[in-house]
Enzyme design. Sequence first.
Site, PDB file in Angstrom:
ATOM      1  N   ALA A   1     -30.090  60.985 -12.850  1.00  0.00           N
ATOM      2  CA  ALA A   1     -29.526  61.707 -11.666  1.00  0.00           C
ATOM      3  C   ALA A   1     -29.089  60.715 -10.708  1.00  0.00           C
ATOM      4  CB  ALA A   1     -30.272  62.855 -11.229  1.00  0.00           C
TER       5      ALA A   1
ATOM      6  N   GLU B   1     -25.953  54.900  -2.043  1.00  0.00           N
ATOM      7  CA  GLU B   1     -25.763  56.038  -0.951  1.00  0.00           C
ATOM      8  C   GLU B   1     -24.396  56.856  -1.312  1.00  0.00           C
ATOM      9  OE1 GLU B   1     -27.730  55.144   2.388  1.00  0.00           O
ATOM     10  OE2 GLU B   1     -26.768  56.737   3.662  1.00  0.00           O
TER      11      GLU B   1
END
Lengths: 263, 389
Positions: free
Chosen positions: B129, B363
């Site tokens: 993920a 990020e």
Amino acid sequence: MKIVVCIKQVPDAKNVRIDPHTHTLVRQGVESIINPFDLFAVEAALRLKDRHGAHVTALTMGPPQAEEALRDVLSRGVDDAVLLSDRAFAGADTWATATALAAAVRKLGDVSLIFCGKQAVDGDTAQVGPELATLLDIPYATFVKQVELGDEGRLKVVRKTDEGMEVWRLPLPALVTVLRDVGDPRVPSIKHKMRAKKAAVPVWGLADVGLSEDRVGLKGSFTQVVRVFSPPKRADRRMLEGPVSEQVEKLFQFLKEAKVPGL
Amino acid sequence: MNYFLTDEQKMIQELAEQIAREKIRPVRAQLDEAEEFPTEILKVLAQSDLFGVCIPEEYGGLGGGILENCLAVEQLARACIGVATSYAASGLGAYPILLYGSEAQKAAYLPDIAAGKRLAAFAVTESGAGSDVTAIRTTAVKDGDSYVLNGTKQWITNGGEADIYSVLAVTDKTKGPRGASFFIVEKGDPGFTFGKKEKKLGIRASATRELVFQDCRIPKERLIAREGMGFIIAMKTFDKSRPGIGALGVGLAQGALDIAVEYARKRIQFGKPIITFQAIQHKLADMAIKTEAARALIYAAARHLDTDPPDAGKVAAMCKVFASDTAMEVTTEAVQVLGGYGYMRDYPVEKMFRDAKILQIYEGTNEIQRNIIGQELNKEYGRMKETFF
């Protein structure tokens, strides 16, 4: 415990000028920095404060612009500051400077410990600290690399001398001049910076510290700078290289050629 | 350029610059070489109050916003984004608590984070993920007064070094994106251990580790907000933190430009400093244009985002994409300006070039940022009554 740290603004070594008439350093208009050794004195005081709790006051004598130096150390965590500034203080030698500082320390009152840098990088005399202690009639230790507050309020210091380390114990009140070994000066913090910006820095003049004009400044100085000059350039130097035995041989030959007596 | 900063903002900027210059720049090469976590520098940042920049005053912070955070991050990044990332990641880990934590959670964690006594970290990514956050497999199952966590988080910045972790875990598999929740996990909680420290291309002063949860039992009060709020919290956190990644990019680009210009003024070839050659001047000009444009965007966007606008996701993504691409371009050109010297480890641009790459990846990759911007444009224009052609 009340701690006083004496700091001095010195001209940034990169651009020093000397007054052709008085032969003293021209401080006005030259970018100033805090004497690097005094920042170590501030750090030593703040470390004692961190460990044992204390009220740290920074003290400097200088022109009005010296206030900038006091605000700098306030931003690093010093509690308050006093600026000794008066035309009458101008031109002071180390003794007249120490006289004014001593009067200020007396006015502050109940001071247990005074920190100074080992010397200022402009005059390089290393005299103001010891003179200040002498005038206050308190014990002092110079060239200190480590400071600890022991039991019964005694101060344990380690002095670094040419002969080796000395461990001393001093009763308080006392004065200590420190080396860079006491620890890197801390950077400011935002909260202290904000406080420093708003802080009132009292300016004490001659009358405030109760001294007469003949004891301070140029008039109160025992010494006078007659002439400032660059020392004559040393003769040419040569570096010997190679293994030690070879260097010794070369040195011997050199001294022999120079007709050093006895060779 | 004058960005009309307040006195307090200038103070933050100056102090961060001073720390970068005095404490970070002299050791950055060594930290990079040894892959050493900057513990001492983080202590200095703590003592300087900089960990509290965007934490409210009631929790011991300075009460600043995104702009203040960006100003601090930019200056630190000018010296080393490995160190600046370690600093910024603590803020990232604090945001879920700051934005959605209960009063008790805020009181328990924020003062320590603001004081830099405890470092925080943010844990979402897993091996399966990355860009697809919804694919996380770490679970949190309620059991009496506890939650029991199982699973492994990957590539967690400040992993192993931080004391407080904001961790995303699935609480209800059947609910898809609405079935994830954020938890506060502390170092030392039973069943919580760390995997190996990753060996990275750049930002090697920062620590990146796996977080391993094996029947890790935490009190149920560590749930942030409600069950099912996980993705919303993650997205809102990114709206706050992505301008900070942009600020890392601006700082890094500025740091590379500083060195490139200084070098070009000194380097003599064909009897002249190379900055007198148009080929070099144009490179430096483009680097300066891009860096200043990125800075202007970040500052303007940060001010805008501090008003909690409805288009926060899009604007935050723009900051991240533009400034990180800028940092990659500017550091690449900086290496080129320094030529062979730029490729050597003796000059800092080699490290800056390696460091820059992560800004386009972490990020939320720059591709994901463009997705966010593109999807938002589609929605915005879909709502408009007006036509343009």
